[in-house]
Design a protein around this motif. Structure first.
Motif, PDB file in Angstrom:
ATOM      1  N   LEU A  51       6.977  38.448  -2.039  1.00  0.00           N
ATOM      2  CA  LEU A  51       8.391  38.243  -1.720  1.00  0.00           C
ATOM      3  C   LEU A  51       8.602  36.843  -1.154  1.00  0.00           C
ATOM      4  CD1 LEU A  51      11.073  39.900  -1.687  1.00  0.00           C
ATOM      5  CD2 LEU A  51      10.594  40.367   0.717  1.00  0.00           C
ATOM      6  N   ALA A  52       9.449  36.064  -1.813  1.00  0.00           N
ATOM      7  CA  ALA A  52       9.644  34.668  -1.418  1.00  0.00           C
ATOM      8  C   ALA A  52      10.486  34.562  -0.150  1.00  0.00           C
ATOM      9  CB  ALA A  52      10.313  33.896  -2.551  1.00  0.00           C
ATOM     10  N   ILE A  97      10.403  42.916   7.092  1.00  0.00           N
ATOM     11  CA  ILE A  97       9.654  43.548   8.182  1.00  0.00           C
ATOM     12  C   ILE A  97       8.401  44.222   7.634  1.00  0.00           C
ATOM     13  CG2 ILE A  97       9.719  45.412   9.888  1.00  0.00           C
ATOM     14  CD1 ILE A  97      12.700  44.743  10.300  1.00  0.00           C
ATOM     15  N   ALA A  98       8.557  44.913   6.497  1.00  0.00           N
ATOM     16  CA  ALA A  98       7.401  45.555   5.869  1.00  0.00           C
ATOM     17  C   ALA A  98       6.369  44.514   5.429  1.00  0.00           C
ATOM     18  CB  ALA A  98       7.853  46.389   4.669  1.00  0.00           C
ATOM     19  N   ARG A  99       6.848  43.383   4.928  1.00  0.00           N
ATOM     20  CA  ARG A  99       5.913  42.322   4.518  1.00  0.00           C
ATOM     21  C   ARG A  99       5.169  41.747   5.719  1.00  0.00           C
ATOM     22  NH1 ARG A  99       6.429  36.294   2.538  1.00  0.00           N
ATOM     23  NH2 ARG A  99       4.753  36.245   1.000  1.00  0.00           N
ATOM     24  N   TRP A 100       5.860  41.614   6.848  1.00  0.00           N
ATOM     25  CA  TRP A 100       5.202  41.120   8.054  1.00  0.00           C
ATOM     26  C   TRP A 100       4.125  42.093   8.522  1.00  0.00           C
ATOM     27  CZ3 TRP A 100       4.221  37.033  10.792  1.00  0.00           C
ATOM     28  CH2 TRP A 100       3.793  37.150  12.114  1.00  0.00           C
ATOM     29  N   ILE A 101       4.378  43.373   8.377  1.00  0.00           N
ATOM     30  CA  ILE A 101       3.415  44.384   8.808  1.00  0.00           C
ATOM     31  C   ILE A 101       2.209  44.415   7.873  1.00  0.00           C
ATOM     32  CG2 ILE A 101       3.048  46.882   9.101  1.00  0.00           C
ATOM     33  CD1 ILE A 101       5.997  47.053   9.993  1.00  0.00           C
ATOM     34  N   ARG A 106       0.146  36.233   4.391  1.00  0.00           N
ATOM     35  CA  ARG A 106       0.929  35.606   3.326  1.00  0.00           C
ATOM     36  C   ARG A 106       2.183  34.951   3.888  1.00  0.00           C
ATOM     37  NH1 ARG A 106       0.177  37.449  -2.037  1.00  0.00           N
ATOM     38  NH2 ARG A 106       1.939  36.093  -2.528  1.00  0.00           N
ATOM     39  N   MET A 107       2.831  35.620   4.835  1.00  0.00           N
ATOM     40  CA  MET A 107       4.041  35.047   5.438  1.00  0.00           C
ATOM     41  C   MET A 107       3.705  33.784   6.230  1.00  0.00           C
ATOM     42  SD  MET A 107       6.392  38.297   6.607  1.00  0.00           S
ATOM     43  CE  MET A 107       7.842  37.258   6.747  1.00  0.00           C
ATOM     44  N   ARG A 108       2.573  33.795   6.901  1.00  0.00           N
ATOM     45  CA  ARG A 108       2.164  32.601   7.653  1.00  0.00           C
ATOM     46  C   ARG A 108       1.840  31.451   6.714  1.00  0.00           C
ATOM     47  NH1 ARG A 108      -1.691  35.893  11.908  1.00  0.00           N
ATOM     48  NH2 ARG A 108      -0.072  36.364  13.446  1.00  0.00           N
ATOM     49  N   ARG A 109       1.217  31.756   5.585  1.00  0.00           N
ATOM     50  CA  ARG A 109       0.927  30.697   4.609  1.00  0.00           C
ATOM     51  C   ARG A 109       2.218  30.129   4.036  1.00  0.00           C
ATOM     52  NH1 ARG A 109      -3.366  34.052   2.727  1.00  0.00           N
ATOM     53  NH2 ARG A 109      -2.185  34.630   0.867  1.00  0.00           N
ATOM     54  N   PRO A 162       9.450  22.424  10.640  1.00  0.00           N
ATOM     55  CA  PRO A 162       9.148  21.109  10.034  1.00  0.00           C
ATOM     56  C   PRO A 162       7.854  20.508  10.578  1.00  0.00           C
ATOM     57  CG  PRO A 162      11.460  21.251  10.640  1.00  0.00           C
ATOM     58  CD  PRO A 162      10.795  22.450  11.241  1.00  0.00           C
ATOM     59  N   TRP A 163       7.640  20.629  11.878  1.00  0.00           N
ATOM     60  CA  TRP A 163       6.412  20.094  12.465  1.00  0.00           C
ATOM     61  C   TRP A 163       5.187  20.801  11.901  1.00  0.00           C
ATOM     62  CZ3 TRP A 163       4.761  16.085  15.202  1.00  0.00           C
ATOM     63  CH2 TRP A 163       3.537  16.170  15.857  1.00  0.00           C
ATOM     64  N   GLN A 164       5.282  22.111  11.753  1.00  0.00           N
ATOM     65  CA  GLN A 164       4.155  22.879  11.223  1.00  0.00           C
ATOM     66  C   GLN A 164       3.844  22.481   9.790  1.00  0.00           C
ATOM     67  OE1 GLN A 164       3.158  27.302  12.021  1.00  0.00           O
ATOM     68  NE2 GLN A 164       4.494  27.332  10.245  1.00  0.00           N
ATOM     69  N   VAL A 165       4.902  22.274   8.996  1.00  0.00           N
ATOM     70  CA  VAL A 165       4.702  21.867   7.595  1.00  0.00           C
ATOM     71  C   VAL A 165       4.076  20.481   7.515  1.00  0.00           C
ATOM     72  CG1 VAL A 165       5.897  21.235   5.464  1.00  0.00           C
ATOM     73  CG2 VAL A 165       6.537  23.330   6.676  1.00  0.00           C
TER      74      VAL A 165
END
Length: 200
Positions: A51-52, A97-101, A106-109, A162-165
């Motif tokens: 999921l994008a 929320i389900a994707r975070w769980i 993947r969400m962090r990437r 932005p800083w993280q990217v």
């Protein structure tokens, strides 16, 4: 699964071949030629993992159309679009929320990727546009709650993302991988779309 132990091995053109398998001689279980299709749950989980971050753009554009047609005097059509936007937002909120769980890595990437990270700003714009529409319909309390959610996400993403990217070190140039999604940060902060729009 059948085993080659004790079976009669044919010899074809100097190659040992088991009658249970089309492959050259082997030990242990014969290879299976059948492939098990993924279950519906497995396919749904794969879709969830992919999921994008920018899917809240659907809510954003639906809300913008609602505000636009209300400005043109079509209050009924505006209400229909607003309800549709709220329903889409509710479904997407559950999915994210389900994707975070289930797929937190993947969400962090995605949040570190120059190609996808700024898509998360569509959540801010979606909250703000829905807040404008709900305020016009008389749902002031809900509007303020959405404003608070949008403002909190904007503060977190606006300074941290932005800083993280830019600090990502994966061996590939950052600016060469930039795309139009970087402008979503400006869209989420601009007049009529950002958190300040509700107060205006």
């Amino acid at each position: 699964m059948p085993s080659c132990t004790g079976c009669k091995v044919w010899r074809v053109q100097g190659i040992s071949r088991c009658p249970r398998s089309p492959y050259p001689s082997h030990s242990g279980a014969a290879p299976s030629s059948t492939t098990t299709a993924p279950t519906l749950a497995a396919r749904a989980d794969q879709s969830l993992a992919g999921l994008a971050p920018g899917y809240f753009a659907r809510v954003m554009v639906t809300g913008i159309v609602s505000v636009g047609v209300r400005t043109a005097g079509a209050d009924g059509a505006a209400l229909v679009m607003l309800v549709l936007g709220v329903l889409i937002a509710a479904v997407l909120a559950v999915l994210y929320i389900a994707r975070w769980i289930r797929h937190r890595d993947r969400m962090r990437r995605d949040a570190k990727s120059p190609e996808s990270a700024f898509g998360y700003f569509t959540v801010v714009a979606a909250c703000s546009v829905l807040a404008v529409g709900l305020q016009a319909e008389g749902f002031g309390t809900v509007s303020v709650v959405l404003l608070g959610i949008g403002a909190a996400i904007w503060i977190g993403l606006g300074y941290g993302l932005p800083w993280q990217v830019l600090m990502t070190r994966d061996g590939e140039p950052i600016l060469a991988r930039s795309n139009g999604s970087w402008f979503v940060r400006s869209v989420a902060s601009g007049p009529g779309r950002g958190p300040a729009a509700v107060l205006g």
